[in-house]
Write an enzyme that holds these catalytic residues in place. Sequence first.
Site, PDB file in Angstrom:
ATOM      1  N   VAL A   1       0.837  -1.197   0.000  1.00  0.00           N
ATOM      2  CA  VAL A   1       0.000   0.000   0.000  1.00  0.00           C
ATOM      3  C   VAL A   1       0.870   1.245   0.000  1.00  0.00           C
ATOM      4  O   VAL A   1       1.881   1.308   0.711  1.00  0.00           O
ATOM      5  CB  VAL A   1      -0.923   0.019   1.238  1.00  0.00           C
ATOM      6  CG1 VAL A   1      -1.685   1.337   1.326  1.00  0.00           C
ATOM      7  CG2 VAL A   1      -1.899  -1.145   1.196  1.00  0.00           C
ATOM      8  N   CYS A   2       0.458   2.244  -0.781  1.00  0.00           N
ATOM      9  CA  CYS A   2       1.087   3.565  -0.720  1.00  0.00           C
ATOM     10  C   CYS A   2       0.003   4.611  -0.858  1.00  0.00           C
ATOM     11  O   CYS A   2      -1.192   4.295  -0.788  1.00  0.00           O
ATOM     12  CB  CYS A   2       2.158   3.725  -1.802  1.00  0.00           C
ATOM     13  SG  CYS A   2       1.486   3.746  -3.486  1.00  0.00           S
ATOM     14  N   ALA A   3       0.368   5.849  -1.060  1.00  0.00           N
ATOM     15  CA  ALA A   3      -0.623   6.924  -1.086  1.00  0.00           C
ATOM     16  C   ALA A   3      -1.509   6.856  -2.324  1.00  0.00           C
ATOM     17  O   ALA A   3      -2.737   6.962  -2.232  1.00  0.00           O
ATOM     18  CB  ALA A   3       0.071   8.281  -1.003  1.00  0.00           C
TER      19      ALA A   3
ATOM     20  N   GLU B   1      -0.652   4.630  -5.400  1.00  0.00           N
ATOM     21  CA  GLU B   1      -0.468   3.303  -6.005  1.00  0.00           C
ATOM     22  C   GLU B   1       0.876   3.124  -6.675  1.00  0.00           C
ATOM     23  O   GLU B   1       1.386   2.005  -6.769  1.00  0.00           O
ATOM     24  CB  GLU B   1      -1.579   2.911  -7.005  1.00  0.00           C
ATOM     25  CG  GLU B   1      -1.407   3.387  -8.411  1.00  0.00           C
ATOM     26  CD  GLU B   1      -2.388   2.761  -9.394  1.00  0.00           C
ATOM     27  OE1 GLU B   1      -2.016   2.688 -10.581  1.00  0.00           O
ATOM     28  OE2 GLU B   1      -3.505   2.355  -9.021  1.00  0.00           O
TER      29      GLU B   1
ATOM     30  N   MET C   1      -4.097   4.669  -0.927  1.00  0.00           N
ATOM     31  CA  MET C   1      -4.923   5.097   0.207  1.00  0.00           C
ATOM     32  C   MET C   1      -6.006   6.079  -0.210  1.00  0.00           C
ATOM     33  O   MET C   1      -7.032   6.202   0.462  1.00  0.00           O
ATOM     34  CB  MET C   1      -4.044   5.710   1.289  1.00  0.00           C
ATOM     35  CG  MET C   1      -3.130   4.709   1.998  1.00  0.00           C
ATOM     36  SD  MET C   1      -4.029   3.391   2.867  1.00  0.00           S
ATOM     37  CE  MET C   1      -4.687   4.301   4.276  1.00  0.00           C
TER      38      MET C   1
END
Length: 375
Positions: free
Chosen positions: A72-74, A76, A100
């Site tokens: 997961v990141c902010a 993608e 996210m």
Amino acid sequence: MTVHTWKAEDIAKKVINREDLFILDVRNEDAFADWKIEGHNFSYMNVPYFDLLDGVEEILKDIPEDKEVLVVCAKEGSSIMVAEMLSDEGRDAAYLEGGMKSWSSYLEPIKVSDLTNGGELYQFVRLGKGCLSYMVISEGEAAVIDAVRFADVYTSFADKKGVTITHVFDTHLHADHISGGRDIAEATGATYHLPPKDAEEVIFEYEPLTDETHVTIGASNIDVNALYSPGHTIGSTSFVIDNQYLLTGDILFIDSIGRPDLAGLAEDWVGDLRETLYTRYRDLAEDLIVLPAHFMIIEELNEDGTVAKRLGDLFAENHGLNIEDEAEFRSMVTDNLPPQPNAYEQIRHVNMGKLSPDHEEQTEMEIGPNRCAVR
């Protein structure tokens, strides 16, 4: 190994079904500490993406091989690259499409109950933000309460159910998320209701929501009765639906109570908050099922994914409802306020009609957890 793409909807199902999941979150440490994907049986590792630019070999030993792994990141991009690194090392991995941001936006509609004479009540759970909104359906008509800004989710759901949205309500002027109430009303021709004491600065037309408001949805008489319940805001209003459910807005939650300071008036409104919680609600039937507008922790979700609990049980279990000394209550509320929600002042102005941010600006305003409760 294959890199899989998961949507927010896939993660929501895992949360609700209480499945195991290992999340490798590659955002910065402060972002992870402030807000992450919560699950009953999720485990986590937080390693910033920039620490993995030379490869993932050093963290492989800490990533389980017997659980599904989600990166997961902010937004993608970084998570795709890390998932591909894991794949190159022979590990199965998935990344969250949209990161996210997509998690913050996703709504999961869950049926709460059948109502009298064929009616239905649905709760829309925004797992990534802790927002809860509602749709009451009866004989071809529907009412929406405390909608978030994704108006098309509600209109599409109504179309799927074959019903027309005739009324839209906000229990108060929201400060932690942008309301979708006016957009839904404009799209459907529904009447938009807002408490007048919260609407002194709004620049649009609305139907005043007061103690006298009594709306019937459909021919099967699913009554929506308004109950003035100030404290979170001066206009906060609750609803009793079908004599079974109490929609409390941001006044009362399952594990906490509402904060009175999002307009900068904590000292002024804390007395109203106590009056609502300790007098107005005490006059109601304890068998009413409380349905709040937010949840704070994943443990508040029931087995079916809904957030709901009997009012009498909250009187017994919720600490905020069991402080006899008024001075102690006032101190507990005003001395334990969490940080203000992200961009809360701008969000209030959007909900007043004074600002019209674009989609990307709205997304940025809402990023992060909700902070509507007293700690």
